[in-house]
Design a protein around this motif. Structure first.
Motif, PDB file in Angstrom:
ATOM      1  N   LEU A 293     -23.421 113.082 150.101  1.00 55.39           N
ATOM      2  CA  LEU A 293     -23.121 112.086 149.073  1.00 55.39           C
ATOM      3  C   LEU A 293     -22.216 110.993 149.629  1.00 55.39           C
ATOM      4  CD1 LEU A 293     -23.257 111.047 146.191  1.00 55.39           C
ATOM      5  CD2 LEU A 293     -21.396 112.617 145.593  1.00 55.39           C
ATOM      6  N   ALA A 294     -21.257 111.372 150.461  1.00 56.60           N
ATOM      7  CA  ALA A 294     -20.386 110.363 151.084  1.00 56.60           C
ATOM      8  C   ALA A 294     -21.201 109.427 151.965  1.00 56.60           C
ATOM      9  CB  ALA A 294     -19.292 111.051 151.902  1.00 56.60           C
ATOM     10  N   TYR A 295     -22.165 109.965 152.704  1.00 57.38           N
ATOM     11  CA  TYR A 295     -23.010 109.121 153.553  1.00 57.38           C
ATOM     12  C   TYR A 295     -23.835 108.154 152.702  1.00 57.38           C
ATOM     13  CZ  TYR A 295     -22.234 113.004 156.877  1.00 57.38           C
ATOM     14  OH  TYR A 295     -21.689 113.971 157.676  1.00 57.38           O
ATOM     15  N   ALA A 296     -24.493 108.694 151.680  1.00 55.65           N
ATOM     16  CA  ALA A 296     -25.345 107.860 150.826  1.00 55.65           C
ATOM     17  C   ALA A 296     -24.525 106.773 150.132  1.00 55.65           C
ATOM     18  CB  ALA A 296     -26.055 108.731 149.797  1.00 55.65           C
ATOM     19  N   THR A 297     -23.349 107.144 149.662  1.00 55.60           N
ATOM     20  CA  THR A 297     -22.484 106.189 148.966  1.00 55.60           C
ATOM     21  C   THR A 297     -22.046 105.057 149.889  1.00 55.60           C
ATOM     22  OG1 THR A 297     -21.689 107.929 147.482  1.00 55.60           O
ATOM     23  CG2 THR A 297     -20.326 105.953 147.684  1.00 55.60           C
ATOM     24  N   GLU A 298     -21.676 105.405 151.121  1.00 57.70           N
ATOM     25  CA  GLU A 298     -21.226 104.376 152.064  1.00 57.70           C
ATOM     26  C   GLU A 298     -22.384 103.484 152.504  1.00 57.70           C
ATOM     27  OE1 GLU A 298     -18.701 102.107 154.513  1.00 57.70           O
ATOM     28  OE2 GLU A 298     -18.347 103.436 152.805  1.00 57.70           O
ATOM     29  N   LEU A 299     -23.550 104.061 152.734  1.00 55.74           N
ATOM     30  CA  LEU A 299     -24.702 103.236 153.087  1.00 55.74           C
ATOM     31  C   LEU A 299     -25.015 102.244 151.973  1.00 55.74           C
ATOM     32  CD1 LEU A 299     -27.000 105.970 154.679  1.00 55.74           C
ATOM     33  CD2 LEU A 299     -25.863 104.091 155.893  1.00 55.74           C
ATOM     34  N   ALA A 300     -24.938 102.711 150.727  1.00 52.89           N
ATOM     35  CA  ALA A 300     -25.170 101.826 149.584  1.00 52.89           C
ATOM     36  C   ALA A 300     -24.088 100.761 149.492  1.00 52.89           C
ATOM     37  CB  ALA A 300     -25.247 102.640 148.299  1.00 52.89           C
ATOM     38  N   ARG A 301     -22.858 101.151 149.755  1.00 57.21           N
ATOM     39  CA  ARG A 301     -21.743 100.187 149.698  1.00 57.21           C
ATOM     40  C   ARG A 301     -21.923  99.085 150.726  1.00 57.21           C
ATOM     41  NH1 ARG A 301     -16.541  99.039 151.379  1.00 57.21           N
ATOM     42  NH2 ARG A 301     -16.638 100.463 153.161  1.00 57.21           N
ATOM     43  N   GLN A 302     -22.555  99.428 151.849  1.00 49.74           N
ATOM     44  CA  GLN A 302     -22.807  98.437 152.892  1.00 49.74           C
ATOM     45  C   GLN A 302     -24.080  97.630 152.635  1.00 49.74           C
ATOM     46  OE1 GLN A 302     -20.717  97.638 155.185  1.00 49.74           O
ATOM     47  NE2 GLN A 302     -19.257  99.314 154.928  1.00 49.74           N
ATOM     48  N   GLY A 303     -24.768  97.917 151.532  1.00 50.76           N
ATOM     49  CA  GLY A 303     -25.908  97.094 151.143  1.00 50.76           C
ATOM     50  C   GLY A 303     -27.262  97.764 151.192  1.00 50.76           C
ATOM     51  N   ALA A 304     -27.351  98.980 151.736  1.00 51.40           N
ATOM     52  CA  ALA A 304     -28.639  99.657 151.828  1.00 51.40           C
ATOM     53  C   ALA A 304     -29.062 100.215 150.471  1.00 51.40           C
ATOM     54  CB  ALA A 304     -28.570 100.793 152.851  1.00 51.40           C
ATOM     55  N   ARG A 305     -30.367 100.254 150.258  1.00 55.35           N
ATOM     56  CA  ARG A 305     -30.930 100.976 149.123  1.00 55.35           C
ATOM     57  C   ARG A 305     -31.242 102.390 149.600  1.00 55.35           C
ATOM     58  NH1 ARG A 305     -35.434  96.548 148.201  1.00 55.35           N
ATOM     59  NH2 ARG A 305     -35.054  96.431 150.451  1.00 55.35           N
ATOM     60  N   VAL A 306     -30.962 103.381 148.754  1.00 54.23           N
ATOM     61  CA  VAL A 306     -30.890 104.757 149.237  1.00 54.23           C
ATOM     62  C   VAL A 306     -31.799 105.694 148.446  1.00 54.23           C
ATOM     63  CG1 VAL A 306     -29.350 106.702 149.692  1.00 54.23           C
ATOM     64  CG2 VAL A 306     -28.492 104.369 149.940  1.00 54.23           C
ATOM     65  N   VAL A 307     -32.479 106.563 149.188  1.00 52.28           N
ATOM     66  CA  VAL A 307     -33.192 107.692 148.593  1.00 52.28           C
ATOM     67  C   VAL A 307     -32.283 108.905 148.725  1.00 52.28           C
ATOM     68  CG1 VAL A 307     -35.202 109.198 148.684  1.00 52.28           C
ATOM     69  CG2 VAL A 307     -35.449 106.746 149.151  1.00 52.28           C
ATOM     70  N   VAL A 308     -31.834 109.420 147.581  1.00 49.11           N
ATOM     71  CA  VAL A 308     -30.985 110.610 147.524  1.00 49.11           C
ATOM     72  C   VAL A 308     -31.870 111.838 147.450  1.00 49.11           C
ATOM     73  CG1 VAL A 308     -29.355 111.854 146.043  1.00 49.11           C
ATOM     74  CG2 VAL A 308     -29.040 109.407 146.472  1.00 49.11           C
ATOM     75  N   ASN A 309     -31.419 112.922 148.047  1.00 45.55           N
ATOM     76  CA  ASN A 309     -32.189 114.165 148.029  1.00 45.55           C
ATOM     77  C   ASN A 309     -31.284 115.358 147.754  1.00 45.55           C
ATOM     78  OD1 ASN A 309     -32.822 116.476 150.460  1.00 45.55           O
ATOM     79  ND2 ASN A 309     -34.330 116.234 148.836  1.00 45.55           N
ATOM     80  N   ASP A 310     -31.739 116.233 146.869  1.00 45.79           N
ATOM     81  CA  ASP A 310     -31.035 117.477 146.594  1.00 45.79           C
ATOM     82  C   ASP A 310     -32.036 118.453 145.989  1.00 45.79           C
ATOM     83  OD1 ASP A 310     -27.887 118.264 146.499  1.00 45.79           O
ATOM     84  OD2 ASP A 310     -28.996 119.370 144.965  1.00 45.79           O
ATOM     85  N   VAL A 311     -31.649 119.728 145.909  1.00 51.00           N
ATOM     86  CA  VAL A 311     -32.532 120.718 145.286  1.00 51.00           C
ATOM     87  C   VAL A 311     -32.236 120.880 143.796  1.00 51.00           C
ATOM     88  CG1 VAL A 311     -32.889 122.001 147.407  1.00 51.00           C
ATOM     89  CG2 VAL A 311     -30.965 122.608 145.936  1.00 51.00           C
ATOM     90  N   ASP A 312     -31.153 120.280 143.329  1.00 54.12           N
ATOM     91  CA  ASP A 312     -30.730 120.388 141.935  1.00 54.12           C
ATOM     92  C   ASP A 312     -30.920 119.038 141.244  1.00 54.12           C
ATOM     93  OD1 ASP A 312     -28.860 120.189 139.614  1.00 54.12           O
ATOM     94  OD2 ASP A 312     -28.262 122.207 140.224  1.00 54.12           O
ATOM     95  N   GLN A 313     -31.739 119.015 140.192  1.00 55.33           N
ATOM     96  CA  GLN A 313     -32.052 117.755 139.514  1.00 55.33           C
ATOM     97  C   GLN A 313     -30.804 117.074 138.971  1.00 55.33           C
ATOM     98  OE1 GLN A 313     -35.493 116.371 138.887  1.00 55.33           O
ATOM     99  NE2 GLN A 313     -34.075 114.653 138.736  1.00 55.33           N
ATOM    100  N   GLN A 314     -29.935 117.840 138.322  1.00 56.05           N
ATOM    101  CA  GLN A 314     -28.744 117.242 137.732  1.00 56.05           C
ATOM    102  C   GLN A 314     -27.815 116.672 138.794  1.00 56.05           C
ATOM    103  OE1 GLN A 314     -28.134 116.871 134.263  1.00 56.05           O
ATOM    104  NE2 GLN A 314     -26.734 115.404 135.233  1.00 56.05           N
ATOM    105  N   VAL A 315     -27.650 117.412 139.876  1.00 52.88           N
ATOM    106  CA  VAL A 315     -26.802 116.938 140.974  1.00 52.88           C
ATOM    107  C   VAL A 315     -27.369 115.649 141.569  1.00 52.88           C
ATOM    108  CG1 VAL A 315     -26.002 117.468 143.314  1.00 52.88           C
ATOM    109  CG2 VAL A 315     -25.855 119.201 141.525  1.00 52.88           C
ATOM    110  N   ALA A 316     -28.681 115.612 141.765  1.00 51.73           N
ATOM    111  CA  ALA A 316     -29.318 114.408 142.301  1.00 51.73           C
ATOM    112  C   ALA A 316     -29.177 113.236 141.342  1.00 51.73           C
ATOM    113  CB  ALA A 316     -30.795 114.687 142.588  1.00 51.73           C
ATOM    114  N   ASP A 317     -29.387 113.492 140.049  1.00 49.32           N
ATOM    115  CA  ASP A 317     -29.252 112.426 139.054  1.00 49.32           C
ATOM    116  C   ASP A 317     -27.824 111.891 139.009  1.00 49.32           C
ATOM    117  OD1 ASP A 317     -31.901 112.709 138.416  1.00 49.32           O
ATOM    118  OD2 ASP A 317     -31.553 113.899 136.609  1.00 49.32           O
ATOM    119  N   ASP A 318     -26.856 112.789 139.114  1.00 43.98           N
ATOM    120  CA  ASP A 318     -25.451 112.368 139.094  1.00 43.98           C
ATOM    121  C   ASP A 318     -25.133 111.501 140.315  1.00 43.98           C
ATOM    122  OD1 ASP A 318     -25.093 113.771 136.755  1.00 43.98           O
ATOM    123  OD2 ASP A 318     -24.075 115.467 137.692  1.00 43.98           O
ATOM    124  N   ALA A 319     -25.694 111.854 141.469  1.00 44.68           N
ATOM    125  CA  ALA A 319     -25.457 111.063 142.677  1.00 44.68           C
ATOM    126  C   ALA A 319     -26.051 109.668 142.533  1.00 44.68           C
ATOM    127  CB  ALA A 319     -26.062 111.775 143.890  1.00 44.68           C
TER     128      ALA A 319
END
Length: 316
Positions: A19-45
């Motif tokens: 999540l820290a990686y995805a958040t920082e990539l997004a903060r730097q301008g990238a659009r991000v595909v998040v991945n998790d095995v838990d739907q709620q956790v992924a939605d929250d991210a």
């Protein structure tokens, strides 16, 4: 540095380091595909990233299979029109000593870490080569894969294998201007909170307290956010000349791991017999036998409050 216009996939990015990686990539301008095995956790991210002004979508699936790898790349292309960056972070633990480790313990960890990295990178690299604009592959290793760790046969094998694959991919993908690097993080996460040695520092981070210099500098142990900057750097155009490397990061420490190489050599006309080895091995190599495991230095004893602070210059 900007990742504006770039699209990234981060596996295992619902929480913790991912999540820290995805958040920082997004903060730097990238659009991000998040991945998790838990739907709620992924939605929250996704909600956290979009709430901060970024763009993200989620793919809920366990990594390992080719089907999940294809779904991740498809989500990037269908949602954002392209792919530029892949970070393979997803992982699980099944820790136990060798003689108690079951086939399932071994296979589960190998499937998620090693096979999951392979299938995702294969799918991403195939697309990136066809896209023809270069790209960035960043795979997450571990000190356990570099040095070994008691009770982690499966995890050590997977993480060592990941770094071995990265070195190979750096050569294979160079002509397509795709870099491949490994990051070796040390941070307070769900995977380290059960390690007794780190417990006091993990608990401090959970309370929002600053970790002491001993943790951040001597151990190179910090928070997931301390690692995220290295991921964003390696994903950027600024790191176009960096490939095939294993970059260590944690707390205040940044390091470059060496590749395995011979530390001593000897020659014997006609080759080495058992008798010759018995006679000469210790004198040839006894002083350079390599250690195993991660050294864990003990914290310094606390000094009286009125003791003068010592001046120290770090040399590495």
């Amino acid at each position: 540095m900007s990742l504006t216009g770039k699209v990234a996939i981060v596996t295992g990015s619902g929480r913790g380091l991912g999540l820290a990686y995805a958040t920082e990539l997004a903060r730097q301008g990238a659009r991000v595909v998040v991945n998790d095995v838990d739907q709620q956790v992924a939605d929250d991210a996704v909600a956290a990233i979009t709430g901060a002004g970024g763009e993200a979508v989620a793919v809920v699936a366990p990594v390992g299979s080719t089907e999940t790898a294809k779904a991740l790349v498809a989500a990037a292309v269908e949602s954002f029109g392209r792919l530029d960056i892949l970070v393979t972070n997803a992982g699980v633990l099944r820790d136990t000593v060798l003689w108690k480790m079951s086939d399932d313990d071994f296979d589960t960890v190998i499937n998620v870490h090693l096979r999951g990295t392979f299938t995702c990178v294969r799918e991403a690299a195939t697309y990136l080569r066809e896209q023809g604009e270069g790209g960035r592959i960043i795979c997450i290793g571990s000190p356990t894969g570099q040095r070994g760790n008691f009770g982690q046969t499966n995890y050590a094998a997977a993480k060592a294998g990941i770094v071995g694959m990265v070195r190979t991919w750096a050569m294979e993908l160079a002509r397509a201007n795709i870099t491949a690097n490994a990051v070796i993080p040390v941070a307070a996460t769900a995977m380290t909170e059960t390690v007794p040695f780190f417990k006091q520092f993990v608990d401090a981070a959970a309370r929002g307290e600053q970790m002491p210099p001993f943790a951040r500098r001597v151990l190179g142990f910090g928070t997931p956010d301390d690692v995220a900057g290295v991921i964003a750097f390696l994903a950027s155009d600024a790191a176009a000349g960096v490939t095939g490397q294993a970059v260590g990061v944690g707390g205040d420490r940044l390091a470059l791991w060496s590749h395995p190489q011979e530390v001593a050599t000897a020659f014997q006309d006609g080759g080495w017999s058992v008798d010759q080895l018995t006679e000469d091995f210790d004198s040839l190599f006894g002083q350079v036998l390599q250690s195993v495991g991660q050294p864990m230095p003990q914290p310094p004893a606390e000094k009286p409050a009125d003791a003068p602070a010592a001046q120290k210059v770090e040399q590495r």
